[in-house]
Scaffold this motif. Structure first.
Motif, PDB file in Angstrom:
ATOM      1  N   GLY A  22      43.106  38.179  44.120  1.00 55.00           N
ATOM      2  CA  GLY A  22      44.719  38.015  43.949  1.00 55.00           C
ATOM      3  C   GLY A  22      45.041  38.337  42.440  1.00 55.00           C
ATOM      4  N   ALA A  23      44.117  37.687  41.578  1.00 54.61           N
ATOM      5  CA  ALA A  23      44.319  37.930  40.057  1.00 54.61           C
ATOM      6  C   ALA A  23      44.292  39.480  39.897  1.00 54.61           C
ATOM      7  CB  ALA A  23      43.415  37.016  39.348  1.00 54.61           C
ATOM      8  N   ILE A  24      43.038  39.980  40.238  1.00 52.47           N
ATOM      9  CA  ILE A  24      42.964  41.397  40.155  1.00 52.47           C
ATOM     10  C   ILE A  24      43.908  42.366  40.355  1.00 52.47           C
ATOM     11  CG2 ILE A  24      41.225  43.298  40.668  1.00 52.47           C
ATOM     12  CD1 ILE A  24      39.043  41.127  40.829  1.00 52.47           C
ATOM     13  N   ASN A  25      44.528  42.003  41.727  1.00 53.66           N
ATOM     14  CA  ASN A  25      45.670  42.760  42.170  1.00 53.66           C
ATOM     15  C   ASN A  25      46.977  42.593  41.369  1.00 53.66           C
ATOM     16  OD1 ASN A  25      43.937  43.698  44.351  1.00 53.66           O
ATOM     17  ND2 ASN A  25      44.754  42.308  45.914  1.00 53.66           N
ATOM     18  N   ALA A  26      47.155  41.332  41.202  1.00 53.58           N
ATOM     19  CA  ALA A  26      48.317  41.247  40.279  1.00 53.58           C
ATOM     20  C   ALA A  26      48.082  41.939  38.824  1.00 53.58           C
ATOM     21  CB  ALA A  26      48.304  39.716  39.903  1.00 53.58           C
ATOM     22  N   ALA A  27      46.874  41.916  38.199  1.00 53.92           N
ATOM     23  CA  ALA A  27      46.836  42.470  36.849  1.00 53.92           C
ATOM     24  C   ALA A  27      47.003  44.063  36.967  1.00 53.92           C
ATOM     25  CB  ALA A  27      45.116  42.156  36.184  1.00 53.92           C
ATOM     26  N   LYS A  28      46.419  44.560  38.110  1.00 55.52           N
ATOM     27  CA  LYS A  28      46.662  46.115  38.085  1.00 55.52           C
ATOM     28  C   LYS A  28      48.305  46.280  38.256  1.00 55.52           C
ATOM     29  CE  LYS A  28      42.630  47.223  40.965  1.00 55.52           C
ATOM     30  NZ  LYS A  28      42.194  47.462  42.196  1.00 55.52           N
ATOM     31  N   ASP A  29      49.074  45.517  39.021  1.00 55.79           N
ATOM     32  CA  ASP A  29      50.614  45.852  38.971  1.00 55.79           C
ATOM     33  C   ASP A  29      51.191  45.404  37.739  1.00 55.79           C
ATOM     34  OD1 ASP A  29      50.185  46.488  41.915  1.00 55.79           O
ATOM     35  OD2 ASP A  29      50.691  44.563  42.599  1.00 55.79           O
ATOM     36  N   LEU A  30      50.526  44.795  36.907  1.00 51.83           N
ATOM     37  CA  LEU A  30      51.639  44.167  35.763  1.00 51.83           C
ATOM     38  C   LEU A  30      50.923  44.670  34.269  1.00 51.83           C
ATOM     39  CD1 LEU A  30      51.704  40.522  36.833  1.00 51.83           C
ATOM     40  CD2 LEU A  30      53.488  42.301  36.849  1.00 51.83           C
ATOM     41  N   ASN A  31      49.926  45.600  34.556  1.00 55.77           N
ATOM     42  CA  ASN A  31      49.263  46.507  33.409  1.00 55.77           C
ATOM     43  C   ASN A  31      48.594  45.462  32.343  1.00 55.77           C
ATOM     44  OD1 ASN A  31      48.650  48.893  31.827  1.00 55.77           O
ATOM     45  ND2 ASN A  31      50.741  48.493  30.773  1.00 55.77           N
ATOM     46  N   ILE A  32      47.899  44.781  33.081  1.00 55.98           N
ATOM     47  CA  ILE A  32      47.120  43.779  32.289  1.00 55.98           C
ATOM     48  C   ILE A  32      45.624  43.921  32.533  1.00 55.98           C
ATOM     49  CG2 ILE A  32      46.362  41.261  31.844  1.00 55.98           C
ATOM     50  CD1 ILE A  32      49.097  40.829  32.690  1.00 55.98           C
ATOM     51  N   THR A  33      44.714  44.363  31.421  1.00 56.52           N
ATOM     52  CA  THR A  33      43.449  44.799  31.508  1.00 56.52           C
ATOM     53  C   THR A  33      42.539  43.173  31.667  1.00 56.52           C
ATOM     54  OG1 THR A  33      43.599  46.631  30.386  1.00 56.52           O
ATOM     55  CG2 THR A  33      41.579  45.648  30.378  1.00 56.52           C
ATOM     56  N   LEU A  34      41.711  43.100  32.426  1.00 60.55           N
ATOM     57  CA  LEU A  34      40.823  41.943  32.748  1.00 60.55           C
ATOM     58  C   LEU A  34      39.562  42.228  32.491  1.00 60.55           C
ATOM     59  CD1 LEU A  34      41.975  41.163  36.416  1.00 60.55           C
ATOM     60  CD2 LEU A  34      43.058  40.493  34.387  1.00 60.55           C
ATOM     61  N   VAL A  35      38.966  41.448  31.626  1.00 60.47           N
ATOM     62  CA  VAL A  35      37.420  41.269  31.193  1.00 60.47           C
ATOM     63  C   VAL A  35      36.955  40.026  31.577  1.00 60.47           C
ATOM     64  CG1 VAL A  35      35.964  41.420  29.170  1.00 60.47           C
ATOM     65  CG2 VAL A  35      38.229  42.664  29.099  1.00 60.47           C
ATOM     66  N   ASN A  36      35.876  40.041  32.645  1.00 58.89           N
ATOM     67  CA  ASN A  36      35.172  38.926  33.093  1.00 58.89           C
ATOM     68  C   ASN A  36      34.013  38.695  32.185  1.00 58.89           C
ATOM     69  OD1 ASN A  36      33.284  40.537  34.007  1.00 58.89           O
ATOM     70  ND2 ASN A  36      33.853  40.633  36.071  1.00 58.89           N
ATOM     71  N   GLY A  37      33.268  37.638  32.715  1.00 61.89           N
ATOM     72  CA  GLY A  37      32.150  37.164  31.760  1.00 61.89           C
ATOM     73  C   GLY A  37      31.084  38.219  31.628  1.00 61.89           C
ATOM     74  N   GLU A  38      30.802  38.869  32.693  1.00 63.33           N
ATOM     75  CA  GLU A  38      29.670  39.837  32.630  1.00 63.33           C
ATOM     76  C   GLU A  38      30.017  41.000  31.615  1.00 63.33           C
ATOM     77  OE1 GLU A  38      27.167  42.832  35.425  1.00 63.33           O
ATOM     78  OE2 GLU A  38      28.673  41.540  36.344  1.00 63.33           O
ATOM     79  N   MET A  39      31.205  41.556  31.845  1.00 58.82           N
ATOM     80  CA  MET A  39      31.798  42.592  31.075  1.00 58.82           C
ATOM     81  C   MET A  39      31.893  42.117  29.734  1.00 58.82           C
ATOM     82  SD  MET A  39      35.338  44.810  31.536  1.00 58.82           S
ATOM     83  CE  MET A  39      35.509  46.119  30.547  1.00 58.82           C
ATOM     84  N   LEU A  40      32.349  41.036  29.386  1.00 58.02           N
ATOM     85  CA  LEU A  40      32.463  40.338  27.953  1.00 58.02           C
ATOM     86  C   LEU A  40      31.242  40.244  27.379  1.00 58.02           C
ATOM     87  CD1 LEU A  40      33.929  38.895  25.713  1.00 58.02           C
ATOM     88  CD2 LEU A  40      33.657  37.039  26.934  1.00 58.02           C
ATOM     89  N   THR A  41      30.127  39.777  27.980  1.00 63.83           N
ATOM     90  CA  THR A  41      28.915  39.884  27.310  1.00 63.83           C
ATOM     91  C   THR A  41      28.320  41.462  27.013  1.00 63.83           C
ATOM     92  OG1 THR A  41      27.778  39.468  29.249  1.00 63.83           O
ATOM     93  CG2 THR A  41      28.447  37.470  27.870  1.00 63.83           C
ATOM     94  N   ASN A  42      28.515  42.241  27.982  1.00 65.22           N
ATOM     95  CA  ASN A  42      27.986  43.538  27.900  1.00 65.22           C
ATOM     96  C   ASN A  42      28.712  44.175  26.423  1.00 65.22           C
ATOM     97  OD1 ASN A  42      26.155  44.346  29.734  1.00 65.22           O
ATOM     98  ND2 ASN A  42      27.789  44.269  31.370  1.00 65.22           N
ATOM     99  N   LEU A  43      29.987  44.040  26.471  1.00 66.67           N
ATOM    100  CA  LEU A  43      30.809  44.388  25.280  1.00 66.67           C
ATOM    101  C   LEU A  43      30.281  43.823  23.848  1.00 66.67           C
ATOM    102  CD1 LEU A  43      34.445  44.544  26.637  1.00 66.67           C
ATOM    103  CD2 LEU A  43      32.943  46.677  26.224  1.00 66.67           C
ATOM    104  N   MET A  44      29.984  42.553  23.880  1.00 68.08           N
ATOM    105  CA  MET A  44      29.582  41.736  22.857  1.00 68.08           C
ATOM    106  C   MET A  44      28.215  42.461  22.250  1.00 68.08           C
ATOM    107  SD  MET A  44      30.887  37.908  23.318  1.00 68.08           S
ATOM    108  CE  MET A  44      30.445  37.513  21.765  1.00 68.08           C
ATOM    109  N   ILE A  45      27.301  42.574  23.091  1.00 66.52           N
ATOM    110  CA  ILE A  45      26.170  43.584  22.972  1.00 66.52           C
ATOM    111  C   ILE A  45      26.228  44.720  22.369  1.00 66.52           C
ATOM    112  CG2 ILE A  45      23.813  44.115  23.782  1.00 66.52           C
ATOM    113  CD1 ILE A  45      23.676  41.627  25.583  1.00 66.52           C
ATOM    114  N   GLN A  46      27.003  45.415  23.126  1.00 61.86           N
ATOM    115  CA  GLN A  46      27.296  46.950  22.694  1.00 61.86           C
ATOM    116  C   GLN A  46      27.834  47.023  21.287  1.00 61.86           C
ATOM    117  OE1 GLN A  46      29.599  48.997  25.618  1.00 61.86           O
ATOM    118  NE2 GLN A  46      30.166  50.707  24.169  1.00 61.86           N
TER     119      GLN A  46
END
Length: 196
Positions: free
Chosen positions: A151-175
């Motif tokens: 539900g949060a993912i669907n709402a974010a798409k409709d509301l132009n909000i980019t989501l970053v979950n824990g896995e993506m966050l740690t990937n970005l921090m390492i990158q």
């Protein structure tokens, strides 16, 4: 010819002896896929440790770290600025990225340090969207150490909000090397055929 020189022959013999000695110590050949797998395992281990630290860290320091991450990723532009909002009465906005010197282009940020089993729900996304709209903006980034419900993912798409979950966050921090540092650096080489 160099191959007939005594010094070259001695060098080749020493190399051959070293190679034989090395083969006796290590009988198996390390395949490239094994090396890649080992590196992937190290990254996963670092990600797990990093996520554990993020969940436990001071909330205000966490907000600062997330603003720093987006800055390092280039979202503040060359002459923009990034700031963390005040600790209280921030109306759901934890950070602001001004993408240009005058702050005409802004990205609003909300961050949540949640345990892995505590997913961000749709109402949190819609509340964040409302906060963004009060600022007359149309985009935001919502970062969490956990996950998002469908539900949060669907709402974010409709509301132009980019989501970053824990896995993506740690990937970005390492990158982008935020919150981590290089322990070792290994390089492999191949012959550049264009040079010969």
């Amino acid at each position: 010819m160099i191959h007939n020189e005594p010094a070259y022959k001695k060098y080749k013999q020493e190399k051959s002896n070293q190679k034989k000695k090395g083969q006796k110590q290590e009988n198996r050949v390390l395949a490239e896929s094994q090396v890649k797998e080992w590196f992937n395992q190290q990254d996963e281990k670092t990600q797990d440790e990093l996520l554990n630290h993020l969940v436990k860290m001071n909330p205000y320091k966490f907000e600062n770290l997330m603003v720093q991450l987006l800055s390092v990723m280039g979202y503040k532009g060359d002459e923009g600025q990034a700031l963390v909002t005040q600790k209280s009465n921030d109306h759901g906005i934890d950070g602001i990225i001004n993408q240009d010197p005058l702050g005409l282009q802004k990205v609003y940020l909300q961050v949540k340090r949640y345990a892995p089993d505590n997913s961000v729900q749709m109402p949190e996304i819609t509340a964040f969207s409302g906060s963004i709209k009060l600022k007359h903006a149309d985009r935001g980034v919502f970062i969490t150490t956990s996950t998002f419900t469908q539900g949060a993912i669907n709402a974010a798409k409709d509301l132009n909000i980019t989501l970053v979950n824990g896995e993506m966050l740690t990937n970005l921090m390492i990158q982008y090397q935020v919150g981590v540092e290089v322990k070792e650096h290994y390089m492999t080489y191949k012959i550049d055929g264009n040079m010969f």
